[in-house]
Design a protein around this motif. Structure first.
Motif, PDB file in Angstrom:
ATOM      1  N   SER A 135     -15.337 -31.505  -2.107  1.00 20.22           N
ATOM      2  CA  SER A 135     -15.376 -32.923  -2.460  1.00 20.22           C
ATOM      3  C   SER A 135     -14.810 -33.104  -3.862  1.00 20.22           C
ATOM      4  CB  SER A 135     -16.820 -33.444  -2.413  1.00 20.22           C
ATOM      5  OG  SER A 135     -16.925 -34.688  -3.072  1.00 20.22           O
ATOM      6  N   LYS A 136     -13.735 -33.862  -3.965  1.00 20.11           N
ATOM      7  CA  LYS A 136     -13.137 -34.131  -5.272  1.00 20.11           C
ATOM      8  C   LYS A 136     -14.138 -34.826  -6.191  1.00 20.11           C
ATOM      9  CE  LYS A 136      -9.481 -36.877  -7.459  1.00 20.11           C
ATOM     10  NZ  LYS A 136      -8.312 -37.762  -7.226  1.00 20.11           N
ATOM     11  N   GLN A 137     -14.882 -35.786  -5.636  1.00 24.73           N
ATOM     12  CA  GLN A 137     -15.843 -36.521  -6.453  1.00 24.73           C
ATOM     13  C   GLN A 137     -16.933 -35.594  -6.977  1.00 24.73           C
ATOM     14  OE1 GLN A 137     -17.668 -39.849  -4.476  1.00 24.73           O
ATOM     15  NE2 GLN A 137     -19.025 -40.335  -6.194  1.00 24.73           N
ATOM     16  N   ARG A 138     -17.483 -34.731  -6.096  1.00 26.50           N
ATOM     17  CA  ARG A 138     -18.518 -33.795  -6.535  1.00 26.50           C
ATOM     18  C   ARG A 138     -17.969 -32.848  -7.609  1.00 26.50           C
ATOM     19  NH1 ARG A 138     -22.919 -31.406  -4.069  1.00 26.50           N
ATOM     20  NH2 ARG A 138     -23.378 -33.516  -3.385  1.00 26.50           N
ATOM     21  N   TYR A 139     -16.735 -32.371  -7.388  1.00 26.01           N
ATOM     22  CA  TYR A 139     -16.090 -31.459  -8.336  1.00 26.01           C
ATOM     23  C   TYR A 139     -16.028 -32.088  -9.724  1.00 26.01           C
ATOM     24  CZ  TYR A 139     -12.283 -28.479 -10.179  1.00 26.01           C
ATOM     25  OH  TYR A 139     -11.518 -27.620 -10.917  1.00 26.01           O
ATOM     26  N   LEU A 140     -15.568 -33.327  -9.784  1.00 30.44           N
ATOM     27  CA  LEU A 140     -15.426 -33.992 -11.082  1.00 30.44           C
ATOM     28  C   LEU A 140     -16.784 -34.307 -11.699  1.00 30.44           C
ATOM     29  CD1 LEU A 140     -12.449 -36.399 -10.245  1.00 30.44           C
ATOM     30  CD2 LEU A 140     -12.379 -34.254 -11.548  1.00 30.44           C
ATOM     31  N   GLU A 141     -17.764 -34.669 -10.865  1.00 26.45           N
ATOM     32  CA  GLU A 141     -19.098 -34.973 -11.385  1.00 26.45           C
ATOM     33  C   GLU A 141     -19.739 -33.737 -12.018  1.00 26.45           C
ATOM     34  OE1 GLU A 141     -21.197 -36.447  -8.026  1.00 26.45           O
ATOM     35  OE2 GLU A 141     -20.463 -38.510  -8.225  1.00 26.45           O
ATOM     36  N   VAL A 142     -19.619 -32.605 -11.311  1.00 25.44           N
ATOM     37  CA  VAL A 142     -20.218 -31.374 -11.821  1.00 25.44           C
ATOM     38  C   VAL A 142     -19.563 -30.961 -13.132  1.00 25.44           C
ATOM     39  CG1 VAL A 142     -20.494 -28.901 -11.392  1.00 25.44           C
ATOM     40  CG2 VAL A 142     -20.995 -30.542  -9.580  1.00 25.44           C
ATOM     41  N   LEU A 143     -18.233 -31.017 -13.172  1.00 21.89           N
ATOM     42  CA  LEU A 143     -17.543 -30.627 -14.396  1.00 21.89           C
ATOM     43  C   LEU A 143     -17.852 -31.586 -15.538  1.00 21.89           C
ATOM     44  CD1 LEU A 143     -14.047 -29.433 -13.125  1.00 21.89           C
ATOM     45  CD2 LEU A 143     -16.135 -28.129 -13.514  1.00 21.89           C
ATOM     46  N   ALA A 144     -17.973 -32.872 -15.222  1.00 21.58           N
ATOM     47  CA  ALA A 144     -18.319 -33.844 -16.264  1.00 21.58           C
ATOM     48  C   ALA A 144     -19.700 -33.559 -16.829  1.00 21.58           C
ATOM     49  CB  ALA A 144     -18.248 -35.265 -15.695  1.00 21.58           C
ATOM     50  N   TYR A 145     -20.628 -33.189 -15.942  1.00 21.13           N
ATOM     51  CA  TYR A 145     -21.986 -32.844 -16.394  1.00 21.13           C
ATOM     52  C   TYR A 145     -21.938 -31.657 -17.348  1.00 21.13           C
ATOM     53  CZ  TYR A 145     -26.861 -31.372 -16.226  1.00 21.13           C
ATOM     54  OH  TYR A 145     -28.133 -31.007 -16.567  1.00 21.13           O
ATOM     55  N   GLN A 146     -21.019 -30.723 -17.094  1.00 18.49           N
ATOM     56  CA  GLN A 146     -20.869 -29.547 -17.943  1.00 18.49           C
ATOM     57  C   GLN A 146     -19.943 -29.802 -19.136  1.00 18.49           C
ATOM     58  OE1 GLN A 146     -22.414 -26.573 -17.652  1.00 18.49           O
ATOM     59  NE2 GLN A 146     -23.621 -27.477 -16.019  1.00 18.49           N
ATOM     60  N   ARG A 147     -19.458 -31.053 -19.265  1.00 15.36           N
ATOM     61  CA  ARG A 147     -18.527 -31.420 -20.334  1.00 15.36           C
ATOM     62  C   ARG A 147     -17.272 -30.539 -20.296  1.00 15.36           C
ATOM     63  NH1 ARG A 147     -23.636 -31.886 -22.604  1.00 15.36           N
ATOM     64  NH2 ARG A 147     -24.169 -33.966 -23.354  1.00 15.36           N
ATOM     65  N   MET A 148     -16.723 -30.409 -19.104  1.00 15.33           N
ATOM     66  CA  MET A 148     -15.530 -29.610 -18.903  1.00 15.33           C
ATOM     67  C   MET A 148     -14.476 -30.428 -18.177  1.00 15.33           C
ATOM     68  SD  MET A 148     -17.015 -25.940 -17.651  1.00 15.33           S
ATOM     69  CE  MET A 148     -15.386 -25.218 -17.743  1.00 15.33           C
ATOM     70  N   THR A 149     -13.225 -30.104 -18.457  1.00 13.51           N
ATOM     71  CA  THR A 149     -12.121 -30.706 -17.705  1.00 13.51           C
ATOM     72  C   THR A 149     -11.754 -29.771 -16.562  1.00 13.51           C
ATOM     73  OG1 THR A 149     -10.383 -29.615 -18.982  1.00 13.51           O
ATOM     74  CG2 THR A 149     -11.247 -31.714 -19.846  1.00 13.51           C
ATOM     75  N   PRO A 150     -11.117 -30.287 -15.499  1.00 19.66           N
ATOM     76  CA  PRO A 150     -10.667 -29.400 -14.421  1.00 19.66           C
ATOM     77  C   PRO A 150      -9.761 -28.288 -14.930  1.00 19.66           C
ATOM     78  CG  PRO A 150     -10.572 -31.680 -13.696  1.00 19.66           C
ATOM     79  CD  PRO A 150     -10.897 -31.719 -15.163  1.00 19.66           C
ATOM     80  N   GLU A 151      -8.924 -28.581 -15.934  1.00 21.52           N
ATOM     81  CA  GLU A 151      -8.024 -27.559 -16.462  1.00 21.52           C
ATOM     82  C   GLU A 151      -8.813 -26.413 -17.107  1.00 21.52           C
ATOM     83  OE1 GLU A 151      -6.026 -31.172 -15.659  1.00 21.52           O
ATOM     84  OE2 GLU A 151      -7.733 -30.818 -17.008  1.00 21.52           O
ATOM     85  N   GLN A 152      -9.865 -26.770 -17.847  1.00 24.80           N
ATOM     86  CA  GLN A 152     -10.688 -25.735 -18.470  1.00 24.80           C
ATOM     87  C   GLN A 152     -11.373 -24.875 -17.414  1.00 24.80           C
ATOM     88  OE1 GLN A 152     -13.134 -28.345 -20.856  1.00 24.80           O
ATOM     89  NE2 GLN A 152     -12.176 -27.633 -22.752  1.00 24.80           N
ATOM     90  N   PHE A 153     -11.936 -25.533 -16.391  1.00 29.30           N
ATOM     91  CA  PHE A 153     -12.637 -24.774 -15.360  1.00 29.30           C
ATOM     92  C   PHE A 153     -11.685 -23.886 -14.577  1.00 29.30           C
ATOM     93  CE2 PHE A 153     -14.098 -24.260 -10.979  1.00 29.30           C
ATOM     94  CZ  PHE A 153     -15.237 -23.511 -11.233  1.00 29.30           C
ATOM     95  N   GLU A 154     -10.506 -24.402 -14.275  1.00 30.63           N
ATOM     96  CA  GLU A 154      -9.549 -23.605 -13.511  1.00 30.63           C
ATOM     97  C   GLU A 154      -9.090 -22.386 -14.307  1.00 30.63           C
ATOM     98  OE1 GLU A 154      -6.724 -26.616 -12.487  1.00 30.63           O
ATOM     99  OE2 GLU A 154      -8.268 -27.712 -11.345  1.00 30.63           O
ATOM    100  N   ALA A 155      -8.961 -22.545 -15.639  1.00 28.56           N
ATOM    101  CA  ALA A 155      -8.613 -21.393 -16.476  1.00 28.56           C
ATOM    102  C   ALA A 155      -9.744 -20.373 -16.455  1.00 28.56           C
ATOM    103  CB  ALA A 155      -8.330 -21.848 -17.903  1.00 28.56           C
TER     104      ALA A 155
END
Length: 644
Positions: A135-155
């Motif tokens: 789920s794109k929405q869940r992915y972004l929500e979880v990363l936002a909670y962790q104060r992370m961007t998708p680029e940071q998490f993917e790295a």
């Protein structure tokens, strides 16, 4: 990237372990590599590995994750002392350094992670899924909670996959031969019996006299060992609330209020009372035997319609603990019995007979006796208990109020003398105690002990609740930290010196006996006075560092299995506590290779493979560390040195 993940999510994916995205919906495990400065540009490096930065954010996240992991594993046993023993700071920084080294080593090995593999691994993370789909929405929500961007998490994910792949490549190069398995079986099954001579200080105490002059010299050198911490003594009076219960008045309003506050104590879970007849069935019973027991249970169920159930239970039940009581199990709530039995019991009305119920114990026939619905006992039904609880509570409150009145009226004047007179009690005095030492009379009372060392001598302290009593205390005396005079510690010091001398004499006697044994003397000939030749009995390497009748002795445990019938004498004397052991192999029980089954061989092969794979990774990391430039922040080094 997100669209690509959605396209790839239905393909066959090799699952990759992503450390662990822990139970509390991701938690705090996400680490952002290479983030060496904060928004203001200040350096935040916890460590540098070959020029690559590990930030303090990374370190704090890793430390927090380890802390949560161990806390979940140990529960209430995870004390600050255990936390220090585990060395979480050292573990966290070493884990991050190892990850960096493995990732850097990926280039040397030619290991890479493709974009498709990265996409697949992220899509498989359950925390990013809804109803089993990414789920794109869940992915972004979880990363936002962790104060992370998708680029940071993917790295982060790519780096983790690289490190995991390096580990896999190092492990995959390891093989285990049949000879390795045979050797592992020999090591595991081989047993030895050791003869040993114990050289204990007790046998040499008579030769270990210590003169007064030696005690005086030792006191001058070691006096600091006897230093006592600051100590205090309290004068106190203790009001037992039990003696005041007759002075408290209880009205209906207070009783009802107390009953409502304590309502949880008077709740009643749903319960049933049944009797049963058990026809036990062994675990290895055949299908025919099981059917025979089931048919007998059905026959007893039918007979129970006309015959007293209790008599049938007495004659036929295999549950001897209840058969004499007609099979009566008494009242029990849900969650006590096995599931099938419980389901049948709670479905029965009083007097109703169940069909045969199968459980791991066999077949049961049940008769319902009583069914108690969940509810709360009425105030009237528990009135004496409620009155007793309320009276005790009010009496303790009254005791505290009396003590507080005495404190307020006397703290600036008559002190303990006046307070004791006002309360009609004779003051008592505690023993001397330190701030970390529980008082014998009160037990562990941290607040009272703190006040005793902060208030001025002669000060009356605020009332303290201690169990069912209330205490009013005054600081009677406080002594500074001091080294007692020689006269007070002379005998204790003398005994310590005697023990040390006797221990040294035991070691010398052991060394002399070892030399004699090397020259051919039998162990029976080198026994110290009063000692006897002992044996460990047969034991295997499965005991680890423990040697029977000697204790934890890692060096001896390892050396013992290198002894042979040709060279049975241990090469050195082994110390355990303050005793010394001369050891000789008496019996070697070799492993029988003909008893190695195929199943056991496969177990050993997997065991050896796992151990060698981990050793391969550890050895590679050690080599990488030796050639790497690693700088750890001073704050972390200090924390490790302090055992944090």
């Amino acid at each position: 990237m997100l669209d690509l993940i959605r396209r790839k999510q239905k393909t066959t994916i090799v699952k990759v372990v992503f450390w662990t995205i822990i139970a509390a919906f991701i938690g705090t495990i996400f680490l952002v590599w290479g983030k060496g400065t904060d928004p203001q540009g200040r350096q935040t490096a916890a460590a540098e590995v070959n020029g690559e930065t590990i930030s303090f954010d990374d370190f704090r996240s890793a430390h927090s994750n380890l802390y949560n992991l161990y806390r979940s594993l140990y529960g209430q046993a995870f004390t600050p002392e255990l936390e220090r023993q585990l060395g979480l700071t050292r573990q966290a920084i070493n884990m991050l350094i190892d990850q960096a080294l493995l990732r850097q080593h990926a280039g040397t090995l030619g290991v890479r992670v493709s974009r498709d593999e990265l996409v697949a691994s992220i899509a498989e993370i359950e925390a990013f899924q809804q109803e089993g789909q990414f789920s794109k929405q869940r992915y972004l929500e979880v990363l936002a909670y962790q104060r992370m961007t998708p680029e940071q998490f993917e790295a982060l994910q790519e780096n983790q996959l690289l490190a995991d792949r390096v580990r896999w490549q190092l492990r995959s190069a390891i093989t285990v031969s049949d000879a390795d398995v045979a050797e592992a079986y020999r090591v595991e099954q081989e047993k030895i019996n050791l003869q040993f001579v114990r050289f204990a200080p007790e046998a040499f105490l008579a030769q270990a006299d210590v003169a007064d002059a030696e005690v005086a010299r030792a006191y001058a050198e070691r006096g600091e060992q006897f230093r006592q911490p600051p100590r205090a003594r309290l004068d106190y009076v203790q009001l037992d609330s039990g003696t005041l219960q007759g002075e408290v008045a209880i009205d209906e309003t207070a009783l009802e209020r107390y009953y409502r506050r304590q309502i949880g104590r008077y709740s009643v879970p749903e319960q049933v009372r049944v009797a049963h007849i058990l026809l036990a069935v062994p675990e290895d019973a055949s299908d025919a035997e099981r059917e025979e027991k089931r048919a007998l249970a059905e026959s007893l169920r039918q007979r129970a319609a006309a015959e007293p159930f209790a008599e049938l239970a007495q004659r036929h039940s295999d549950d001897k603990a209840t058969a004499g009581k007609g099979g009566d199990l008494g009242l029990f709530p849900r969650g006590v019995m096995v599931a099938a039995f419980e389901e049948a019991a709670f479905a029965l009305a009083p007097g109703e007979i169940s069909a045969p119920v199968e459980t791991p114990y066999g077949y049961h026939v049940l008769q319902g006796i009583e069914h108690v619905e969940a509810g709360v006992k009425s105030l009237e039904s528990v009135r004496p208990e409620v009155e007793e609880g309320l009276r005790a509570e009010l009496a303790q409150q009254l005791a505290y109020e009396k003590a507080l009145d005495a404190y307020n009226m006397n703290r600036k004047g008559a002190g303990m003398v006046g307070a004791a007179q006002q309360l009609g009690l004779a003051p008592l005095t505690t023993e001397l105690f330190s701030q970390q030492q529980p008082l014998a009379v009160f037990g562990d009372q941290p607040e009272l002990q703190r006040l005793a060392f902060e208030a001025e001598v002669g000060s009356l302290l605020p009332p303290q609740r201690v169990g069912g009593a209330v205490c009013l205390c005054q600081v009677a005396e406080r002594l500074p930290s001091e080294i007692p005079p020689l006269e007070q510690v002379q005998e204790a010091l003398r005994q310590t010196l005697r023990r040390e001398r006797a221990t040294e004499l035991a070691r010398q006697a052991g060394e002399k006996a070892l030399q004699a044994a090397r020259e051919g003397a039998d162990l029976q000939q080198v026994l110290p006075a009063g000692a006897k030749l002992e044996e460990t009995g047969l034991f295997s390497r499965s005991l680890g560092d423990f040697v029977p009748k000697i204790g934890q002795q890692a060096q001896l445990a390892e050396a013992a299995f290198r002894l042979t019938p040709e060279q049975p004498l241990a090469a050195e004397l082994y110390a355990q506590a303050d005793q010394y052991y001369l050891v000789r192999l008496k019996q070697l029980e070799a492993a029988d290779p003909t008893r190695l089954s195929a199943e056991e061989a496969e177990r050993l092969r997997a065991q050896v493979l796992t151990r060698r794979q981990e050793e391969a990774v550890s050895q590679t990391l050690e080599q990488l560390r030796q050639s790497a430039t690693i700088v750890i922040a001073d704050a972390i080094v200090r924390a490790i040195q302090q055992g944090e």
